[in-house]
Design a protein around this motif. Structure first.
Motif, mmCIF file in Angstrom:
data_model
loop_
_atom_site.group_PDB
_atom_site.id
_atom_site.type_symbol
_atom_site.label_atom_id
_atom_site.label_comp_id
_atom_site.label_asym_id
_atom_site.label_seq_id
_atom_site.Cartn_x
_atom_site.Cartn_y
_atom_site.Cartn_z
ATOM 1 N N ASP A 36 0.873 -1.194 -0.111
ATOM 2 C CA ASP A 36 0.015 0.195 -0.175
ATOM 3 C C ASP A 36 0.708 1.251 -0.018
ATOM 4 O O ASP A 36 0.501 2.337 0.578
ATOM 5 C CB ASP A 36 -1.066 -0.059 1.183
ATOM 6 C CG ASP A 36 -2.122 -0.989 1.261
ATOM 7 O OD1 ASP A 36 -2.135 -1.574 -0.131
ATOM 8 O OD2 ASP A 36 -2.762 -1.383 2.026
ATOM 9 N N GLN A 67 -6.434 5.736 -5.755
ATOM 10 C CA GLN A 67 -5.675 6.070 -4.632
ATOM 11 C C GLN A 67 -5.349 7.683 -4.576
ATOM 12 O O GLN A 67 -5.180 8.265 -5.808
ATOM 13 C CB GLN A 67 -4.267 5.344 -4.190
ATOM 14 C CG GLN A 67 -3.264 5.480 -5.103
ATOM 15 C CD GLN A 67 -2.251 4.373 -5.147
ATOM 16 O OE1 GLN A 67 -2.554 3.319 -4.744
ATOM 17 N NE2 GLN A 67 -1.147 4.934 -5.352
ATOM 18 N N ASN A 98 -9.506 -5.772 0.337
ATOM 19 C CA ASN A 98 -8.759 -4.800 -0.437
ATOM 20 C C ASN A 98 -8.931 -5.071 -2.221
ATOM 21 O O ASN A 98 -8.417 -4.013 -2.724
ATOM 22 C CB ASN A 98 -7.350 -4.854 -0.346
ATOM 23 C CG ASN A 98 -7.183 -4.432 1.376
ATOM 24 O OD1 ASN A 98 -8.070 -4.106 2.038
ATOM 25 N ND2 ASN A 98 -6.032 -4.739 1.902
#
Length: 413
Positions: free
Chosen positions: A296, A383, A377
């Motif tokens: 991430d 993002q 996820n």
């Protein structure tokens, strides 16, 4: 030149590690399957000295293949980029006499059943855990042990919150067990998964992770990351902020718990990502440890916030060098994931925001793509990465940025 081998570089940490290898003047080799290498992004392949192909679904064959390759090529460091290859990386480093972790505990660094046993044996503060081969046995063992609901039911081996659910009563065990056992092999490499069921005490409180380098058994905690997750029956990760704002005493107890976990798992040389929850009284409970680089883009967050190049430090550690872990600044950075509100087809997503604190945005799904729901996820659409002077400012900026994004889904019926 000195060479390092990355086990499956096509993950979020792969590009950071390849960039760091180039900065260190290293030859960077990537182990993967031949069919998958053709799908590597150009920005990855441009930084790879050469690929080496093997079959990760056959661990003994992969170990033999990669041992021979490393001896021939003169590889001096091994990095598992992907969660499911950490035991192989440990055994490979041991076979080559390179810096790594204790091979006798390699499987406990990936398998949550073995991990829970190691935590219990070494007194690591962690949720009480029961295991069973099926839902009926699990229900009986929960009742016999007197565990109180809610409980977390999960598979012994998976990642990205896949197969994890919070169960409020005994009636929810069968459905939770089916979800936990829904994957028997991990794509894209077809690695067989242990489908043993785990039931863990549910820990109330906030969730964090500790980012750590271990060199010759000495633990160097870099920072605590604040984690944001879904509520209800699932625990998908929605974002991270570095560093977490914690009272000094709580931070010290979090670091102590992480150290105990890493010691229990035999980590000696490499990077670690320890996930914990802190209850309302400030007591940490270790949920699990990843003996690999954090995903991430957490390494990018640490670099933005503290100026520590974690990818470079990771490579130096597996090469047997002493990395410089001195913070260069005291700021904060955050990432938030755009998540589909429900499973279906993405119809439209608004333009991603810009602003004073936003340093990068990207989309991973486009209109017409099928998207999973917010239970793990896999439902991510994109993002937003941000930077600010403090964690509070970064979190506030993240809330404002997400308000400006609209997602339109065509629901599956």
């Amino acid at each position: 030149m000195t060479g390092v081998l990355l086990l499956e570089a096509d993950v979020s940490a792969g590009e950071d590690l390849l960039t760091a290898a180039a900065g260190l003047g290293l030859d960077a080799y990537a182990a993967t399957h031949e069919d998958l290498f053709g799908h590597y992004r150009p920005e990855l392949t441009a930084k790879i000295t050469a690929p080496v192909f093997t079959d990760f679904s056959r661990p003994e064959t992969a170990l033999a293949d990669l041992t021979a390759f490393c001896r021939k090529t003169g590889i001096r460091g091994i990095v598992p980029c992907w969660e499911f290859l950490t035991p192989l990386a440990t055994r490979l480093a041991a076979a080559l006499g390179l810096p790594g972790h204790l091979p006798a505990r390699a499987d406990a660094c990936r398998n949550k059943r073995l991990m829970a046993e190691a935590f219990a044996a070494h007194g690591v503060p962690s949720p009480r855990t029961l295991t069973a081969p099926d839902h009926a046995t699990l229900s009986r063992r929960i009742a016999a042990a007197g565990l109180r609901f809610p409980l977390v039911v999960k598979p012994a081996e998976n990642a990205a919150s896949i197969g994890v659910s919070v169960v409020r009563s005994a009636d929810g065990i069968p459905d939770a067990a089916r979800l936990a056992r829904s994957q028997t092999h991990k794509l894209p490499h077809g690695i067989a998964l242990d489908t043993t069921l785990l039931a863990q005490e549910h820990v109330d409180g906030a969730e964090f992770s500790v980012e750590t380098l271990v060199t010759d058994g000495t633990v160097h905690h870099l920072t605590v990351t604040e984690k944001f997750t879904t509520e209800g029956t699932s625990r998908a990760e929605l974002g991270h902020t570095v560093p977490a704002e914690l009272p000094p005493a709580v931070r010290d107890s979090v670091y102590a718990a992480a150290t105990a976990a890493l010691t229990a798992l035999g980590l000696r040389n490499g990077i670690a990502h320890t996930e914990l929850k802190v209850d309302p009284d400030g007591h940490p409970q270790v949920i699990e440890v990843g003996a690999r680089p954090p995903g991430d883009h957490i390494m990018k967050l640490v670099k933005e916030a503290l100026g520590i190049d974690v990818a470079r430090a990771c490579l130096e550690t597996v090469l047997g060098r002493r990395p410089d872990l001195t913070p260069r600044r005291r700021a904060a950075a955050a990432i938030r994931f755009l998540t589909a509100p429900e499973a279906g087809t993405l119809r439209w997503i608004s333009a991603l925001p810009r602003g004073e604190h936003i340093i990068a945005t990207s989309l991973s799904k486009m209109p017409g793509d099928e998207v999973g729901g917010p239970q793990d996820n896999m439902g991510r659409l994109g993002q937003i990465m941000l930077r600010a002077d403090t964690a509070a400012e970064a979190n506030a900026a993240a809330v404002e940025a997400l308000r400006g994004v609209t997602v339109d889904m065509a629901t599956r019926w």
